[in-house]
Design a protein around this motif. Structure first.
Motif, PDB file in Angstrom:
ATOM      1  N   TYR A  23      -1.460  -4.494  15.464  1.00  0.00           N
ATOM      2  CA  TYR A  23      -2.537  -3.295  16.013  1.00  0.00           C
ATOM      3  C   TYR A  23      -2.961  -2.337  14.803  1.00  0.00           C
ATOM      4  O   TYR A  23      -3.654  -1.461  15.194  1.00  0.00           O
ATOM      5  CB  TYR A  23      -1.827  -2.597  17.182  1.00  0.00           C
ATOM      6  N   ALA A  24      -2.558  -2.671  13.674  1.00  0.00           N
ATOM      7  CA  ALA A  24      -2.828  -1.959  12.627  1.00  0.00           C
ATOM      8  C   ALA A  24      -4.249  -1.261  12.503  1.00  0.00           C
ATOM      9  O   ALA A  24      -4.593  -0.088  12.285  1.00  0.00           O
ATOM     10  CB  ALA A  24      -2.282  -2.415  11.178  1.00  0.00           C
ATOM     11  N   SER A  25      -5.336  -2.408  12.326  1.00  0.00           N
ATOM     12  CA  SER A  25      -6.766  -1.995  12.330  1.00  0.00           C
ATOM     13  C   SER A  25      -7.095  -1.012  13.474  1.00  0.00           C
ATOM     14  O   SER A  25      -7.914  -0.214  13.416  1.00  0.00           O
ATOM     15  CB  SER A  25      -7.510  -3.078  12.152  1.00  0.00           C
ATOM     16  N   ILE A  26      -6.727  -1.442  14.651  1.00  0.00           N
ATOM     17  CA  ILE A  26      -7.031  -0.778  15.793  1.00  0.00           C
ATOM     18  C   ILE A  26      -6.594   0.480  15.881  1.00  0.00           C
ATOM     19  O   ILE A  26      -7.233   1.613  15.914  1.00  0.00           O
ATOM     20  CB  ILE A  26      -6.533  -1.427  17.099  1.00  0.00           C
ATOM     21  N   ARG A  27      -5.343   0.785  15.390  1.00  0.00           N
ATOM     22  CA  ARG A  27      -4.695   2.453  15.066  1.00  0.00           C
ATOM     23  C   ARG A  27      -5.404   2.923  14.330  1.00  0.00           C
ATOM     24  O   ARG A  27      -5.921   4.187  14.452  1.00  0.00           O
ATOM     25  CB  ARG A  27      -3.366   2.247  14.870  1.00  0.00           C
ATOM     26  N   PHE A  28      -5.844   2.245  13.088  1.00  0.00           N
ATOM     27  CA  PHE A  28      -6.620   3.172  12.120  1.00  0.00           C
ATOM     28  C   PHE A  28      -8.017   3.705  12.442  1.00  0.00           C
ATOM     29  O   PHE A  28      -8.294   4.918  12.610  1.00  0.00           O
ATOM     30  CB  PHE A  28      -6.672   2.350  10.887  1.00  0.00           C
ATOM     31  N   LEU A  29      -8.413   2.711  13.527  1.00  0.00           N
ATOM     32  CA  LEU A  29      -9.948   2.971  13.848  1.00  0.00           C
ATOM     33  C   LEU A  29      -9.824   4.008  15.047  1.00  0.00           C
ATOM     34  O   LEU A  29     -10.717   4.562  15.183  1.00  0.00           O
ATOM     35  CB  LEU A  29     -10.635   1.556  14.167  1.00  0.00           C
ATOM     36  N   LEU A  30      -8.917   3.922  15.965  1.00  0.00           N
ATOM     37  CA  LEU A  30      -8.689   4.975  16.885  1.00  0.00           C
ATOM     38  C   LEU A  30      -8.729   6.347  16.258  1.00  0.00           C
ATOM     39  O   LEU A  30      -9.348   7.340  16.794  1.00  0.00           O
ATOM     40  CB  LEU A  30      -7.558   4.786  17.663  1.00  0.00           C
ATOM     41  N   ASN A  31      -8.098   6.333  15.081  1.00  0.00           N
ATOM     42  CA  ASN A  31      -7.733   7.891  14.366  1.00  0.00           C
ATOM     43  C   ASN A  31      -9.214   8.029  14.020  1.00  0.00           C
ATOM     44  O   ASN A  31      -9.296   9.243  13.465  1.00  0.00           O
ATOM     45  CB  ASN A  31      -6.726   7.715  13.640  1.00  0.00           C
ATOM     46  N   GLN A  32     -10.013   7.238  13.829  1.00  0.00           N
ATOM     47  CA  GLN A  32     -11.267   7.653  13.160  1.00  0.00           C
ATOM     48  C   GLN A  32     -12.557   7.765  14.250  1.00  0.00           C
ATOM     49  O   GLN A  32     -13.837   7.747  13.799  1.00  0.00           O
ATOM     50  CB  GLN A  32     -11.868   6.543  12.187  1.00  0.00           C
TER      51      GLN A  32
END
Length: 734
Positions: free
Chosen positions: A154-163
């Motif tokens: 889920y790394a990319s999803i987590r990053f994009l949620l924060n953006q």
């Protein structure tokens, strides 16, 4: 270029975004079905999950297990073939169904799945000749192998949620922008509802400029199961006055189609059962292309709907957590009354100091959002209470973790306090409050979290600038340029949107009656550009109150231009962005000002056209009656009398005898408080049949020297008519 949305994965048993959002709400809150439906339509899934992530942490990503499937359908095989042929494919979907279809069709080839991570775009891992799939909202990566436990799917999803709210990132954005400009574009299973990320790129104004030698075509497919797939006349969709019914095309998709296609020179809309069309295409591929012949197509048309998972952490999820989260959702949606009720209920369930402070911070945020003098006082009271409680807690010699929590909240509360005073227009107290906040930050900087300190100092600088810049256009222009210069590094579109809106309204306010027409046109054009740019950023953020401000200010702009009808259109759009526009429970002052502006613009239209607009008139009369009652309740005589004058004039211009009688009865009691327009109308009503009485009344109004241009023109016309009657040259008409 193909842009595909969640609609293509429904036949694989996955939910669409609306169902996914409703499931999250059902699991995390006690909202009933109508409320879940409203919130899910108002907030994007990424926003819902981002807010839940702030409350529940890493566990929240377990919901994404419901977006995994190992059964690609015909859409995915078709898109795999499209990629193989060298076309671009972009998707906000996080499932891996296109990748699975590609691997099955072309097992010896590498598909480069491109997405953003905290280290930038991941394209360095692939060869330039590899076929590419762009996943603009990240992806669920394959389950971590035993030998790589650090792998996080889920790394990319987590990053994009924060953006969320910062839009599509630079590298992906450039590729998407170039595709939109240089390629024919096909949209499949996509509603166009993600205004905070993809839509700003897809709806650029410079698409298909007149100087382009080759005009690229956009093909949009809108799904309707019962409708045969066919091309329809696009102009029909762009000129109809109301959106289609729910069983035809959802409101959100209709608006996206309309907004997108108005910016394209060449556009085609296909409406109907897209699945049948794709099925026919894939069957033809099956007959003619060897890679497709191995597929058992009849088994790939549709799969049973998968039940969405209920993550294990829900057993530890408390009623308190659900109430606080639902309160935050309603705050984001704009229902402040519901948000307050839920926060107060959560406060009763608080058993520990930290929970109590968190809820009080939330209550202060809600009170500030009301934009009402009484609520500002409540917010200040709550913030002072937070500071007092946290200071007492520190004196009890608590452990380092509690100490940090208390210091963080003191700093956060003192900064909110400064902003509250700024918003309530307390010009002398605001600079003092900002300086006091800086003193507190210095006092608690050793125990305070470094990020809280940095963010708080940044906010104070912003508040100070906004406080001092209001009214100074040249400094505001410089500030916009400075923020835009650093935007790629900071991503702070919230501040940029605020400053652009402030600059726009300052431009509007700088236009006076004495401003030369050429200068006026240029200033208002600059204002319009600022407000539209601010509106674009606030669409990305999903900032409904900010959008309300933009539309209201655009209404003021068109009012300045003398186009009352267009001003009313923008004021009506502004009204839609405030929750429950017919109620005065939330955003009371904003709604009163907005209703007054609509009534005033309608009145200006009636004065010029003398042509009643019955539907608008009836709504405006109801609004102005509510406004009068509200100001009477507030004991604000100045605003009450001003509104009463507008009510009287609207009633009079309605040309209904009953309304004119009501108007004269209402206004007679306040005759000494009338403005010149009302005095003129009242005098003409009483004395039009008696020139000997009427002429002195006219001169009496003229002698006050505070009449409007409208009154003066009307009086001159009547004087001319009366002189003709007096001299016997004409008989009076009806």
């Amino acid at each position: 270029m193909f842009f595909v949305g969640a609609g293509i994965s429904i036949n694989s048993g996955l939910p669409n975004f609306l169902d996914f959002s409703k499931h999250i709400l059902q699991c995390l809150t006690e909202a009933d079905e109508p409320d879940r439906d409203f919130i899910a339509k108002r907030l994007r899934p990424e926003v819902l999950l981002q807010m839940a992530y702030n409350s529940a942490g890493e566990e929240i990503f377990k919901f994404y297990d419901g977006l995994q499937s190992d059964t690609p359908n015909l859409y995915h095989y078709y898109l795999a073939a499209v990629i193989h042929c060298g076309h671009y494919v972009f998707t906000p979907n996080v499932d891996t169904l296109i990748e699975q279809a590609y691997k099955e069709l072309y097992p010896d080839e590498t598909l480069a799945v491109i997405f953003e991570t905290e280290n930038g775009i991941n394209d360095s891992n692939f060869d330039a000749k590899d076929k590419k799939l762009y996943k603009v909202h990240g992806t669920i990566e394959p389950d971590k192998p035993e030998d790589k436990p650090e792998k996080d799917k889920y790394a990319s999803i987590r990053f994009l949620l924060n953006q969320v709210g910062k839009g599509v990132f630079t590298e992906t954005r450039k590729t998407l922008e170039n595709c939109v400009k240089e390629c024919d574009c096909v949209f499949l299973g996509y509603s166009g509802a993600d205004h905070f990320s993809n839509q700003p790129v897809l709806q650029q104004d410079d698409v298909d400029k007149p100087e382009d030698k080759t005009v690229k075509t956009a093909y949009w497919t809108a799904f309707n199961k019962e409708q045969p797939f066919e091309e329809i006349l696009l102009k029909y969709w762009l000129v109809i006055k109301k959106p289609p019914e729910d069983d035809q095309l959802p409101m959100g998709e209709y608006e996206s189609i309309k907004e997108f296609f108005t910016k394209r020179k060449s556009a085609v809309l296909y409406w109907g059962n897209t699945g049948d069309f794709i099925k026919d295409v894939v069957y033809k591929l099956n007959n003619n292309i060897d890679d497709f012949k191995k597929l058992e197509l009849d088994k790939l048309i549709s799969f049973a709907k998968k039940p969405l998972p209920k993550p294990a952490f829900l057993t530890r999820w408390r009623k308190y957590d659900g109430l606080v989260l639902l309160s935050r959702y309603w705050l984001r949606c704009g229902s402040l009354k519901k948000a307050v009720t839920l926060a107060e209920e959560a406060l009763k369930l608080c058993l520990v100091f930290q929970n109590e402070i968190d809820v009080r911070q939330l209550l202060a945020d809600i009170y500030i959002q009301f934009r009402d003098e009484n609520k500002y006082e409540l917010a200040l009271s709550v913030l002072d209470d937070i500071i007092f409680r946290c200071q007492n807690h520190i004196q009890k010699q608590c452990d380092s973790k509690d100490m940090t929590f208390a210091c963080n909240n003191i700093v956060t509360a003192i900064v909110k306090r400064a902003n509250c005073l700024r918003l309530s227009r307390q010009k002398t107290k605001t600079p003092v409050a900002i300086e006091l906040a800086r003193t507190y930050i210095t006092k608690y900087e050793e125990q305070c979290d470094p990020q809280i300190k940095t963010d708080s100092l940044s906010k104070l600088t912003r508040y100070e600038e906004l406080h001092s810049l209001d009214g100074n256009i040249s400094k505001l222009v410089t500030e916009v340029a400075n923020i835009e210069k650093t935007l790629s590094e900071t991503g702070d579109i919230t501040t940029l949107a605020t400053v652009l809106n402030t600059l726009g309204i300052n431009y509007i306010n700088s236009v006076k009656e004495t401003t030369p027409q050429a200068d006026k046109d240029k200033i208002l054009k600059d204002a319009e550009e600022c407000l539209n740019e601010s509106k674009r950023y606030r669409h990305q953020l999903g900032d409904y109150y900010g959008l309300f401000q933009n539309y209201k200010n655009l209404g003021e702009l068109w009012n300045k231009r003398g186009n009352s009808r267009k001003a009313i259109d923008f004021f009506e759009k502004a009204k839609k962005h405030l929750f429950s526009p017919d109620s005065l429970d939330e955003y009371r002052n904003d709604k009163l000002v907005l209703r007054y502006s609509i009534a005033e613009c309608l009145l200006a239209t009636l004065k010029v056209s003398q042509c009643p607009q019955q539907d608008l008139e009836e709504a405006a009369l109801k609004d102005i009656e509510k406004i009068c009652s509200a100001y009477l309740e507030d004991r604000d005589e100045q605003k009450y009398i001003r509104s009463l004058n507008v009510q009287f004039q609207l009633l009079y211009y309605g040309r209904k005898e009953t309304n004119i009688k009501i108007a004269t009865d209402i206004i007679s009691f306040y005759r000494g408080k009338l403005d010149s327009d009302s005095k003129w109308l009242l005098s003409s009503r009483y004395h039009i049949d008696n020139p000997k009485v009427f002429l002195p009344e006219i001169h009496k109004i003229l002698s006050t020297q505070n009449h409007t241009e409208f009154v003066a023109n009307q009086i001159n016309l009547i004087i001319s008519e009366l002189e003709k009657i007096k001299n016997g040259r004409d008989k009076p008409n009806n």
